[in-house]
Design an enzyme around this catalytic site. Structure first.
Site, mmCIF file in Angstrom:
data_model
loop_
_atom_site.group_PDB
_atom_site.id
_atom_site.type_symbol
_atom_site.label_atom_id
_atom_site.label_comp_id
_atom_site.label_asym_id
_atom_site.label_seq_id
_atom_site.Cartn_x
_atom_site.Cartn_y
_atom_site.Cartn_z
ATOM 1 N N TYR A 1 52.128 94.461 1.308
ATOM 2 C CA TYR A 1 53.331 94.675 2.149
ATOM 3 C C TYR A 1 53.412 95.367 3.291
ATOM 4 C CZ TYR A 1 58.036 96.435 2.681
ATOM 5 O OH TYR A 1 59.308 96.968 3.241
ATOM 6 N N LYS B 1 54.269 95.024 7.162
ATOM 7 C CA LYS B 1 55.371 95.440 7.922
ATOM 8 C C LYS B 1 54.786 96.456 8.963
ATOM 9 C CE LYS B 1 59.086 95.532 7.212
ATOM 10 N NZ LYS B 1 60.389 94.837 7.699
ATOM 11 N N THR C 1 59.900 99.965 7.399
ATOM 12 C CA THR C 1 59.777 100.991 6.337
ATOM 13 C C THR C 1 59.002 102.116 6.534
ATOM 14 O OG1 THR C 1 59.169 100.805 4.109
ATOM 15 C CG2 THR C 1 58.179 99.333 5.590
ATOM 16 N N ASP C 2 59.431 103.136 5.669
ATOM 17 C CA ASP C 2 58.404 104.213 6.013
ATOM 18 C C ASP C 2 57.113 103.920 5.207
ATOM 19 O OD1 ASP C 2 59.135 104.139 3.077
ATOM 20 O OD2 ASP C 2 59.776 106.329 2.900
ATOM 21 N N GLU C 3 56.675 102.887 4.613
ATOM 22 C CA GLU C 3 55.586 102.693 3.979
ATOM 23 C C GLU C 3 54.365 102.385 4.994
ATOM 24 O OE1 GLU C 3 55.424 100.272 0.421
ATOM 25 O OE2 GLU C 3 57.244 100.786 -0.312
HETATM 26 P P1 NAD Z 1 65.413 91.626 0.034
HETATM 27 O O1 NAD Z 1 64.144 91.125 -0.400
HETATM 28 O O2 NAD Z 1 66.665 91.909 -0.848
HETATM 29 O O3 NAD Z 1 66.092 90.743 1.223
HETATM 30 C C1 NAD Z 1 65.136 89.945 2.178
HETATM 31 C C2 NAD Z 1 66.050 88.570 2.778
HETATM 32 O O4 NAD Z 1 65.196 88.001 3.560
HETATM 33 C C3 NAD Z 1 66.347 87.739 1.672
HETATM 34 O O5 NAD Z 1 67.406 87.457 1.929
HETATM 35 C C4 NAD Z 1 65.655 86.582 1.937
HETATM 36 O O6 NAD Z 1 66.049 85.269 1.607
HETATM 37 C C5 NAD Z 1 65.219 86.687 3.390
HETATM 38 N N1 NAD Z 1 63.845 86.034 3.501
HETATM 39 C C6 NAD Z 1 62.804 86.102 3.182
HETATM 40 N N2 NAD Z 1 61.885 85.170 3.821
HETATM 41 C C7 NAD Z 1 62.779 84.541 4.974
HETATM 42 C C8 NAD Z 1 62.120 83.761 5.725
HETATM 43 N N3 NAD Z 1 60.824 83.298 5.883
HETATM 44 N N4 NAD Z 1 63.089 83.349 6.634
HETATM 45 C C9 NAD Z 1 64.455 83.854 6.498
HETATM 46 N N5 NAD Z 1 64.906 84.686 5.718
HETATM 47 C C10 NAD Z 1 63.852 84.984 4.992
HETATM 48 O O7 NAD Z 1 64.855 92.814 1.329
HETATM 49 P P2 NAD Z 1 65.830 94.043 1.615
HETATM 50 O O8 NAD Z 1 65.254 95.257 0.558
HETATM 51 O O9 NAD Z 1 67.170 93.998 1.761
HETATM 52 O O10 NAD Z 1 64.973 94.680 2.821
HETATM 53 C C11 NAD Z 1 65.529 94.148 3.996
HETATM 54 C C12 NAD Z 1 64.539 94.639 5.216
HETATM 55 O O11 NAD Z 1 64.564 96.114 5.141
HETATM 56 C C13 NAD Z 1 63.126 94.245 4.957
HETATM 57 O O12 NAD Z 1 62.630 94.097 6.288
HETATM 58 C C14 NAD Z 1 62.339 95.453 4.417
HETATM 59 O O13 NAD Z 1 60.917 95.485 4.978
HETATM 60 C C15 NAD Z 1 63.140 96.815 4.973
HETATM 61 N N6 NAD Z 1 63.322 97.984 4.247
HETATM 62 C C16 NAD Z 1 63.616 97.812 2.812
HETATM 63 C C17 NAD Z 1 63.858 99.119 2.001
HETATM 64 C C18 NAD Z 1 64.284 99.124 0.803
HETATM 65 O O14 NAD Z 1 64.198 99.999 -0.009
HETATM 66 N N7 NAD Z 1 64.462 97.984 0.145
HETATM 67 C C19 NAD Z 1 63.411 100.193 2.947
HETATM 68 C C20 NAD Z 1 62.958 100.275 4.241
HETATM 69 C C21 NAD Z 1 63.164 99.040 4.860
HETATM 70 O O1 DAU Z 2 59.891 102.855 0.856
HETATM 71 C C1 DAU Z 2 60.605 101.946 1.355
HETATM 72 C C2 DAU Z 2 60.268 100.779 0.463
HETATM 73 O O2 DAU Z 2 60.920 101.062 -0.745
HETATM 74 C C3 DAU Z 2 60.797 99.395 0.955
HETATM 75 O O3 DAU Z 2 60.214 99.300 2.311
HETATM 76 C C4 DAU Z 2 60.331 98.314 -0.007
HETATM 77 O O4 DAU Z 2 60.986 97.009 0.593
HETATM 78 C C5 DAU Z 2 60.986 98.633 -1.222
HETATM 79 O O5 DAU Z 2 60.600 97.487 -2.250
HETATM 80 C C6 DAU Z 2 60.727 99.980 -1.887
HETATM 81 O O6 DAU Z 2 59.237 100.125 -2.175
HETATM 82 P P1 DAU Z 2 58.725 100.833 -3.621
HETATM 83 O O7 DAU Z 2 57.344 100.055 -4.071
HETATM 84 O O8 DAU Z 2 58.820 102.240 -3.451
HETATM 85 O O9 DAU Z 2 60.013 100.610 -4.416
HETATM 86 P P2 DAU Z 2 60.122 99.975 -6.174
HETATM 87 O O10 DAU Z 2 61.358 99.914 -6.458
HETATM 88 O O11 DAU Z 2 59.240 98.723 -6.335
HETATM 89 O O12 DAU Z 2 59.134 101.354 -6.737
HETATM 90 C C7 DAU Z 2 59.816 102.407 -6.796
HETATM 91 C C8 DAU Z 2 58.801 103.343 -7.586
HETATM 92 O O13 DAU Z 2 58.882 103.139 -8.809
HETATM 93 C C9 DAU Z 2 57.338 102.971 -7.114
HETATM 94 O O14 DAU Z 2 56.439 104.398 -7.150
HETATM 95 C C10 DAU Z 2 56.569 101.989 -8.076
HETATM 96 C C11 DAU Z 2 57.471 102.579 -9.533
HETATM 97 N N1 DAU Z 2 57.788 101.528 -10.489
HETATM 98 C C12 DAU Z 2 58.464 100.322 -9.979
HETATM 99 C C13 DAU Z 2 58.703 99.405 -10.803
HETATM 100 C C14 DAU Z 2 59.480 98.021 -10.180
HETATM 101 C C15 DAU Z 2 57.695 101.719 -11.666
HETATM 102 O O15 DAU Z 2 57.369 102.774 -12.193
HETATM 103 N N2 DAU Z 2 58.243 100.804 -12.625
HETATM 104 C C16 DAU Z 2 58.722 99.442 -12.157
HETATM 105 O O16 DAU Z 2 58.982 98.590 -12.971
#
Ligand code: NAD
Ligand code: DAU
Length: 351
Positions: free
Chosen positions: A157, A161, A131-133
């Protein structure tokens, strides 16, 4: 080639699994997922009977299980997405993030190294999706994260990562494991669990509930359509240089409040409500602890070196996303009621 894709029942993982199963019928795809609350096999209903797809339920933090699976399946590659992914949950339960994101990643690295090292690493790949975080928080302005930005994680988180990224690079430098990494910005699209901002807001607006905006809604995120992240992962997996990291983003920065306004207006239009109806649901709530102000990602390396670019504009991607949620209300209802968790039992228990 046999590929283990971890976290394939989650949001991004399910799009990656579908892309690989359909685009590469000659590959064997093994989806390894623990089916936590975030894992939903209903995301993969359309491809679950494909001959080159299998699902294995298991926990990456369970070392004997991971070692036995690798010894039995002998994968040629790993695409590692399994993680605890929600920042708010990491604030209340950080150890779950250490367990899966750090320990789970190290178990996978060890299992891959132990399986591959004796025959040499030729043709093998361990691809870690991050992730970019990990880069921390930017001030408002023009600066962006590049692959050389020093790590500065600030939530449990992002710290977990960042730690996993360091372990992946350590296995490359110390043991020669052929790794690739990518760090992506915020994804949005179909099958996104409604604890994250965009699907949560769509669900709340659709059911006329308050839409919580943290603080003043001034935090900025860069948004990328999930199917474009999946094509970027395909690109890095096949064309990326071993040992390298690629930043992935949408060049698409939005202040949270502006984004929620846009979403309200799109939903009003698509559900034939007078403009302004959904905006009345916006409710400002207590800010997230340690809330990172701004993320912005420079994707020029993957674009220039590997030729990847996003396929849709934000307007197109958001319209497709809202349409998907309006057409898949049953998916949303089963996810919000918890009924989706019965699917594995019904579908796989007898197999
Ligand atoms: P998600 O939470 O939707 O899915 C995570 C999956 O991992 C789920 O299916 C869960 O069952 C599985 N999992 C969790 N713990 C596990 C374990 N101990 N063993 C096996 N499986 C397990 O997550 P996502 O949003 O699809 O993110 C996927 C990946 O991409 C993550 O590594 C996250 O850090 C990264 N990522 C997410 C975003 C985003 O915006 N969602 C952005 C950048 C990177
Ligand atoms: O940048 C990549 C990341 O983006 C991934 O690595 C994470 O897995 C993914 O969850 C996401 O993280 P964020 O914290 O940015 O996403 P989230 O949707 O939780 O929140 C987006 C923005 O909105 C953040 O500034 C918090 C705000 N927010 C979030 C929720 C859930 C609100 O204002 N209200 C809300 O109810």
């Amino acid at each position: 080639m046999k590929i283990i894709i971890t976290g394939g029942a989650g949001f991004i993982g399910s799009h990656v699994v579908r892309l690989f199963v359909t685009k590469y019928p000659e590959y064997q795809i093994l989806n390894l997922d623990a089916l936590t609350y975030a894992g939903n096999l209903e995301n993969l209903r359309d491809i679950e009977n494909q001959p080159n797809y299998r699902f294995v339920k298991g926990d990456i933090a369970d070392q004997p299980f991971v070692d036995e699976l690798f010894a039995r399946e002998e994968p040629d590659a790993v695409i590692h997405l399994a993680a605890e992914s929600h920042v708010d949950r990491s604030i209340t339960d950080p150890l779950a993030f250490v367990r899966t994101n750090v320990l789970g990643t190290v178990h996978l690295l060890n299992a891959a190294k132990n399986l591959w090292k004796s025959a040499g690493y030729e043709g093998k790949t361990f691809y870690h999706v991050s992730t970019d975080e990990v880069y921390g928080s930017l001030e408002m302005g023009t600066e962006m994260f590049t692959e050389d930005t020093p790590y500065d994680p600030r939530s449990p988180y992002s710290a977990s990562k960042a730690s996993s990224d360091h372990f992946v690079r350590a296995w490359y430098h110390t043991y020669g494991l052929p790794v690739k990494l990518s760090n992506c910005s915020n994804n949005y699209g179909p099958n996104h669990f409604p604890e994250k901002l965009i699907p949560l807001a769509i669900h709340r607006i659709r059911t006329s509930q308050p839409v919580p905006v943290y603080g003043k809604g001034e935090n900025v995120r860069d948004w990328l359509f999930v199917k474009d992240h999946a094509t970027a992962i395909d690109t890095v997996f096949h064309k990326g240089k071993v040992g390298d990291t690629y930043n992935i983003g949408g060049v698409n920065e939005w202040k949270n409040l502006d984004l929620i306004h846009l979403l309200c207006d799109v939903l009003d239009e698509k559900t034939n409500q007078p403009q302004g109806t959904s905006r009345k649901l916006i409710t400002f709530v207590t800010d997230r602890a340690g809330h990172d102000l701004r993320y912005a990602i420079d994707s020029s390396k993957i674009m220039n070196e590997l030729g990847w670019k996003p396929s849709v504009t934000f307007e197109q991607g958001l319209a497709q996303t809202v349409d998907w949620y309006l057409q898949n209300t049953e998916w949303l209802e089963r996810v919000t009621s918890g009924a989706y968790q019965d699917y594995y039992q019904q579908q796989y228990a007898a197999r």
